[in-house]
Write a protein that holds these residues in place. Sequence first.
Motif, PDB file in Angstrom:
ATOM      1  N   MET A   1     -89.426  -7.521  48.520  1.00 51.00           N
ATOM      2  CA  MET A   1     -90.317  -7.828  49.632  1.00 51.00           C
ATOM      3  C   MET A   1     -89.647  -8.815  50.584  1.00 51.00           C
ATOM      4  N   GLN A   2     -89.619  -8.487  51.856  1.00 51.19           N
ATOM      5  CA  GLN A   2     -88.991  -9.362  52.833  1.00 51.19           C
ATOM      6  C   GLN A   2     -89.914 -10.525  53.203  1.00 51.19           C
ATOM      7  N   THR A   3     -89.301 -11.656  53.513  1.00 49.95           N
ATOM      8  CA  THR A   3     -90.058 -12.881  53.771  1.00 49.95           C
ATOM      9  C   THR A   3     -89.934 -13.302  55.225  1.00 49.95           C
ATOM     10  N   ILE A   4     -91.075 -13.605  55.828  1.00 53.44           N
ATOM     11  CA  ILE A   4     -91.129 -14.107  57.192  1.00 53.44           C
ATOM     12  C   ILE A   4     -91.552 -15.570  57.136  1.00 53.44           C
ATOM     13  N   MET A   5     -90.798 -16.440  57.771  1.00 55.99           N
ATOM     14  CA  MET A   5     -91.155 -17.858  57.836  1.00 55.99           C
ATOM     15  C   MET A   5     -91.711 -18.165  59.220  1.00 55.99           C
ATOM     16  N   ILE A   6     -92.889 -18.801  59.259  1.00 55.85           N
ATOM     17  CA  ILE A   6     -93.545 -19.125  60.527  1.00 55.85           C
ATOM     18  C   ILE A   6     -93.498 -20.626  60.758  1.00 55.85           C
ATOM     19  N   VAL A   7     -92.926 -21.020  61.889  1.00 57.36           N
ATOM     20  CA  VAL A   7     -92.852 -22.431  62.272  1.00 57.36           C
ATOM     21  C   VAL A   7     -93.737 -22.602  63.500  1.00 57.36           C
ATOM     22  N   GLU A   8     -95.007 -22.919  63.264  1.00 56.81           N
ATOM     23  CA  GLU A   8     -96.025 -23.008  64.310  1.00 56.81           C
ATOM     24  C   GLU A   8     -96.996 -24.121  63.948  1.00 56.81           C
ATOM     25  N   ASP A   9     -97.147 -25.116  64.849  1.00 60.03           N
ATOM     26  CA  ASP A   9     -97.982 -26.268  64.512  1.00 60.03           C
ATOM     27  C   ASP A   9     -99.451 -26.093  64.846  1.00 60.03           C
ATOM     28  N   ASP A  10     -99.825 -24.993  65.503  1.00 61.34           N
ATOM     29  CA  ASP A  10    -101.238 -24.685  65.722  1.00 61.34           C
ATOM     30  C   ASP A  10    -101.731 -23.903  64.503  1.00 61.34           C
ATOM     31  N   PRO A  11    -102.551 -24.529  63.645  1.00 60.12           N
ATOM     32  CA  PRO A  11    -102.946 -23.868  62.391  1.00 60.12           C
ATOM     33  C   PRO A  11    -103.667 -22.541  62.596  1.00 60.12           C
ATOM     34  N   LYS A  12    -104.466 -22.409  63.654  1.00 63.09           N
ATOM     35  CA  LYS A  12    -105.189 -21.157  63.891  1.00 63.09           C
ATOM     36  C   LYS A  12    -104.222 -20.015  64.190  1.00 63.09           C
ATOM     37  N   ILE A  13    -103.218 -20.298  65.041  1.00 61.67           N
ATOM     38  CA  ILE A  13    -102.223 -19.267  65.366  1.00 61.67           C
ATOM     39  C   ILE A  13    -101.387 -18.938  64.139  1.00 61.67           C
ATOM     40  N   ALA A  14    -100.965 -19.969  63.405  1.00 62.18           N
ATOM     41  CA  ALA A  14    -100.145 -19.758  62.208  1.00 62.18           C
ATOM     42  C   ALA A  14    -100.875 -18.919  61.173  1.00 62.18           C
ATOM     43  N   GLU A  15    -102.140 -19.241  60.924  1.00 59.71           N
ATOM     44  CA  GLU A  15    -102.917 -18.507  59.920  1.00 59.71           C
ATOM     45  C   GLU A  15    -103.202 -17.084  60.381  1.00 59.71           C
ATOM     46  N   HIS A  16    -103.439 -16.900  61.688  1.00 56.69           N
ATOM     47  CA  HIS A  16    -103.660 -15.545  62.207  1.00 56.69           C
ATOM     48  C   HIS A  16    -102.417 -14.685  62.001  1.00 56.69           C
ATOM     49  N   LEU A  17    -101.239 -15.244  62.354  1.00 56.30           N
ATOM     50  CA  LEU A  17     -99.990 -14.505  62.164  1.00 56.30           C
ATOM     51  C   LEU A  17     -99.747 -14.210  60.690  1.00 56.30           C
ATOM     52  N   GLN A  18    -100.008 -15.185  59.842  1.00 57.36           N
ATOM     53  CA  GLN A  18     -99.808 -15.000  58.403  1.00 57.36           C
ATOM     54  C   GLN A  18    -100.664 -13.851  57.874  1.00 57.36           C
ATOM     55  N   THR A  19    -101.939 -13.850  58.230  1.00 63.96           N
ATOM     56  CA  THR A  19    -102.856 -12.801  57.759  1.00 63.96           C
ATOM     57  C   THR A  19    -102.441 -11.432  58.273  1.00 63.96           C
ATOM     58  N   TYR A  20    -102.090 -11.373  59.555  1.00 72.02           N
ATOM     59  CA  TYR A  20    -101.744 -10.096  60.165  1.00 72.02           C
ATOM     60  C   TYR A  20    -100.457  -9.525  59.589  1.00 72.02           C
ATOM     61  N   ILE A  21     -99.443 -10.359  59.449  1.00 68.65           N
ATOM     62  CA  ILE A  21     -98.150  -9.886  58.938  1.00 68.65           C
ATOM     63  C   ILE A  21     -98.240  -9.477  57.479  1.00 68.65           C
ATOM     64  N   LYS A  22     -99.045 -10.198  56.701  1.00 72.15           N
ATOM     65  CA  LYS A  22     -99.204  -9.854  55.282  1.00 72.15           C
ATOM     66  C   LYS A  22     -99.781  -8.455  55.103  1.00 72.15           C
ATOM     67  N   LYS A  23    -100.599  -8.016  56.054  1.00 68.04           N
ATOM     68  CA  LYS A  23    -101.200  -6.676  55.953  1.00 68.04           C
ATOM     69  C   LYS A  23    -100.138  -5.586  55.923  1.00 68.04           C
ATOM     70  N   TYR A  24     -98.964  -5.889  56.452  1.00 64.82           N
ATOM     71  CA  TYR A  24     -97.891  -4.904  56.517  1.00 64.82           C
ATOM     72  C   TYR A  24     -96.920  -5.019  55.341  1.00 64.82           C
ATOM     73  N   GLY A  25     -97.297  -5.816  54.347  1.00 69.55           N
ATOM     74  CA  GLY A  25     -96.520  -5.861  53.109  1.00 69.55           C
ATOM     75  C   GLY A  25     -95.412  -6.896  53.061  1.00 69.55           C
ATOM     76  N   TYR A  26     -95.435  -7.851  53.986  1.00 72.60           N
ATOM     77  CA  TYR A  26     -94.414  -8.891  53.983  1.00 72.60           C
ATOM     78  C   TYR A  26     -94.937 -10.167  53.325  1.00 72.60           C
ATOM     79  N   GLN A  27     -94.030 -10.922  52.735  1.00 71.92           N
ATOM     80  CA  GLN A  27     -94.384 -12.247  52.253  1.00 71.92           C
ATOM     81  C   GLN A  27     -94.247 -13.218  53.425  1.00 71.92           C
TER      82      GLN A  27
END
Length: 235
Positions: A1-27
């Motif tokens: 499983m490929q891993t995406i690291m998110i460096v974003e200090d706005d928690p709402k944007i970071a969590e939105h990206l995390q949830t959305y990207i995880k749907k596609y099978g990425y860590q």
Amino acid sequence: MQTIMIVEDDPKIAEHLQTYIKKYGYQVELVTAFNDVMGLFHSVKPDLVLLDINLPSYDGYYWCRQIRQVSTCPVIFISARVGEMDQVMALENGGDDFITKPFNSEIVMAKIRSQLRRAYGEYAQKAKERSLEAEGLKLFPERLEISYGSEKSYLSKKESDMLEVLINRHPRVAGREDLLEKLWDDQAYVDENTLNVNVTRVRKKLLALGVKDGVETIRGVGYRLRLPNTGADTR
């Protein structure tokens, strides 16, 4: 499983990206300690980094340069900055792509997939690692590593690109235009001082390997790699 690291200090944007990207099978790994981005980077060894520019402690340009010291993994900037120079700075500091906020999540995902295919796809996996050599100086562009004798050092992406041109041209002179074309897509944004700064950095890396005055300035023409075993002037 490929891993995406998110460096974003706005928690709402970071969590939105995390949830959305995880749907596609990425860590997905979120940075929370913004004064130690590289700590998480070394720990998780991500396959791709999503990086904001405006961050606490140090900006995204700084962290991208730090990543480029040790890795060639894709880096996509995501920022509210929309100026052309912001995008130029992002690419010049080692980024691979730039997305402006507010963004479309599907476009973010498409760009992530595109960069992952480019870096780790079928052809990338089968490709043999490149290496260049001149008078015992060995460059490994994919590793961003240079070695001479028993010594070795790690490079930034631009240092590696510059040395690639110098080694390919050795013992001939590498013209200024040759270097600019390799290092920057748009030469209009680059002045003489910017090129000189990068030459100075390469000289320091070579000096650390025991090669003194490793890059010779040929006034009005360009630069030439100068190694202990180099023979007569062959411009």
